[in-house]
Enzyme design. Structure first.
Site, PDB file in Angstrom:
ATOM      1  N   LYS A  65      -2.564  -3.902   5.855  1.00  0.00           N
ATOM      2  CA  LYS A  65      -1.449  -3.170   5.053  1.00  0.00           C
ATOM      3  C   LYS A  65      -0.100  -2.984   6.095  1.00  0.00           C
ATOM      4  O   LYS A  65       0.841  -3.220   5.673  1.00  0.00           O
ATOM      5  CB  LYS A  65      -1.819  -1.811   4.680  1.00  0.00           C
ATOM      6  CG  LYS A  65      -2.703  -1.900   3.610  1.00  0.00           C
ATOM      7  CD  LYS A  65      -3.539  -0.605   3.280  1.00  0.00           C
ATOM      8  CE  LYS A  65      -4.713  -0.823   2.222  1.00  0.00           C
ATOM      9  NZ  LYS A  65      -5.472   0.372   1.885  1.00  0.00           N
ATOM     10  N   GLN A 109      -6.054   6.419   3.974  1.00  0.00           N
ATOM     11  CA  GLN A 109      -7.195   5.331   3.718  1.00  0.00           C
ATOM     12  C   GLN A 109      -8.547   5.998   3.506  1.00  0.00           C
ATOM     13  O   GLN A 109      -8.729   6.941   4.206  1.00  0.00           O
ATOM     14  CB  GLN A 109      -7.375   4.558   5.143  1.00  0.00           C
ATOM     15  CG  GLN A 109      -8.457   3.485   5.124  1.00  0.00           C
ATOM     16  CD  GLN A 109      -7.729   2.173   3.708  1.00  0.00           C
ATOM     17  OE1 GLN A 109      -6.775   1.945   3.820  1.00  0.00           O
ATOM     18  NE2 GLN A 109      -8.884   1.735   3.004  1.00  0.00           N
ATOM     19  N   ASP A 132      -0.575   5.349  -3.313  1.00  0.00           N
ATOM     20  CA  ASP A 132      -2.086   4.632  -3.920  1.00  0.00           C
ATOM     21  C   ASP A 132      -2.359   5.222  -5.335  1.00  0.00           C
ATOM     22  O   ASP A 132      -3.392   4.798  -6.142  1.00  0.00           O
ATOM     23  CB  ASP A 132      -3.281   5.304  -3.066  1.00  0.00           C
ATOM     24  CG  ASP A 132      -3.862   4.610  -2.551  1.00  0.00           C
ATOM     25  OD1 ASP A 132      -3.855   3.262  -2.543  1.00  0.00           O
ATOM     26  OD2 ASP A 132      -4.855   5.010  -1.556  1.00  0.00           O
TER      27      ASP A 132
END
Ligand code: NAP
Length: 310
Positions: A65, A109, A132
């Protein structure tokens, strides 16, 4: 089914939906729009990725990412915290990033170490920076059809692929989503409903899964069971999106060798479907591309500019 239909289904080969190519196209557009945004406003989209602990898979995802964020011209920041980090420390970091005007997207994450309450951390992220798409405000916005919703990256990427693969508008098509996770299945169903599909969500308690899947003009499989969706379950001409990533033994490659397969029995289904995503190379690359698109959208919204729509 007539004899003619049956024989054409047996010989037809589905178009392979090239997720890598579509993802590359999207990241190119994000990079171009990032240059325009900076030229017009001085704003550079900023993405902060927070990694807690030393899970090797998470380290690989986070590194990927970060690399992609730099490649599209973002301000990219990674915070790597030890597994012993307390929940209070993670929340304090999120609060700092919430208040940092150079950061438009925050991604924590998952999974987090078990001592840290995932929901509390996700809910601490400002919804506008929740790239997200997991904050309850974004879940609610997606469910209520708000254009301000930040959709989770994997289902958002699947929708792009469905639109590319479908012959025409999605309105009125039947869509079957197998799996109801908060990360993939449920938001996928909301996105397809938003496109005016007639949506069924199947899960582990669904009674006749084969018959349910057979109703789908669009089938999205997000289960985590290798090659579970069989060719005979698929309506001829369907668009099939395989989210699953499963590592299985591959003795044909040698002792202790493995390979990746999806939730769809690819060889069978590709003889029946009109279009299908491969694993790997289908949905996977789209997830990172949509993270970039969500971060760009967050930066655009921060200056009242309409976000890019893919
Ligand atoms: P998850 O949270 O484990 O959810 C799996 C879903 O599948 C659940 O809703 C479960 O039903 C359902 N299910 C399990 N067994 C079933 C069965 N026999 N019949 C019908 N439904 C069944 O998984 P996830 O996070 O959604 O991920 C699904 C797959 O996608 C995994 O392979 C994951 O690695 C992959 N994935 C890929 C990407 C990507 O970027 N390509 C991103 C995320 C996930 P219940 O709710 O009834 O238990």
């Amino acid at each position: 089914m007539t004899g003619a239909q049956s024989s054409s289904a047996e010989t037809a080969t589905a178009r392979v939906i090239d997720g890598r190519a579509v993802a590359a196209e999207i990241t190119d557009r994000v990079a171009a729009e990032t240059r325009r945004l900076e030229a017009d406003t001085g704003i550079v989209p900023g993405l902060a990725v927070v990694l807690v602990g030393d899970d090797p898979a998470s380290q690989v995802y986070v590194a990927g990412k970060g690399r992609k964020a730099e490649a599209v011209g973002f301000h990219s920041v990674q915070h790597t915290l030890p597994a012993t980090t307390t929940e209070a420390d993670v929340l304090a970091l999120v609060e700092t990033l919430n208040g940092d005007p150079a950061i438009h997207g925050i991604l924590v994450q998952l999974p987090l170490p078990p001592e840290i309450d995932k929901a509390r951390v996700v809910e601490a992220i400002r919804p506008e920076k929740d790239v997200d798409g997991l904050h309850p405000v974004n879940v609610g916005r997606l469910a209520s059809g708000s254009p301000a919703a930040m959709a989770p990256c994997t289902p958002a990427g699947c929708l792009v692929l469905v639109k590319r693969a479908a012959a025409g508008p999605l309105a009125g098509m039947t869509a079957v989503v197998v799996g109801r996770s908060n990360l993939v299945g449920k938001p996928m169903a909301q996105l397809l409903l938003g496109e005016n599909c007639t949506v069924t969500i199947a899960h582990s308690k669904t009674r006749d899964l084969a018959a349910t899947v057979r109703g789908g003009d669009i089938v999205v499989a997000a289960v985590g069971r290798p090659e579970m969706i069989r060719g005979e379950w698929i309506k001829p001409g369907a668009v099939v999106i395989d989210v699953g990533i499963n590592r299985i033994a591959a003795p044909e490659r040698g002792a202790d060798q493995t390979r990746l397969v999806g939730d769809v029995a690819y060889a069978e289904v590709s003889k029946v479907a009109a279009a299908i995503t491969p694993v790997p190379g289908g949905v996977g690359p789209m997830t990172i591309a949509m993270l970039m698109a969500n971060t760009l959208a967050a930066a655009c919204r921060s200056v009242g500019r309409p976000p890019q729509v893919y």
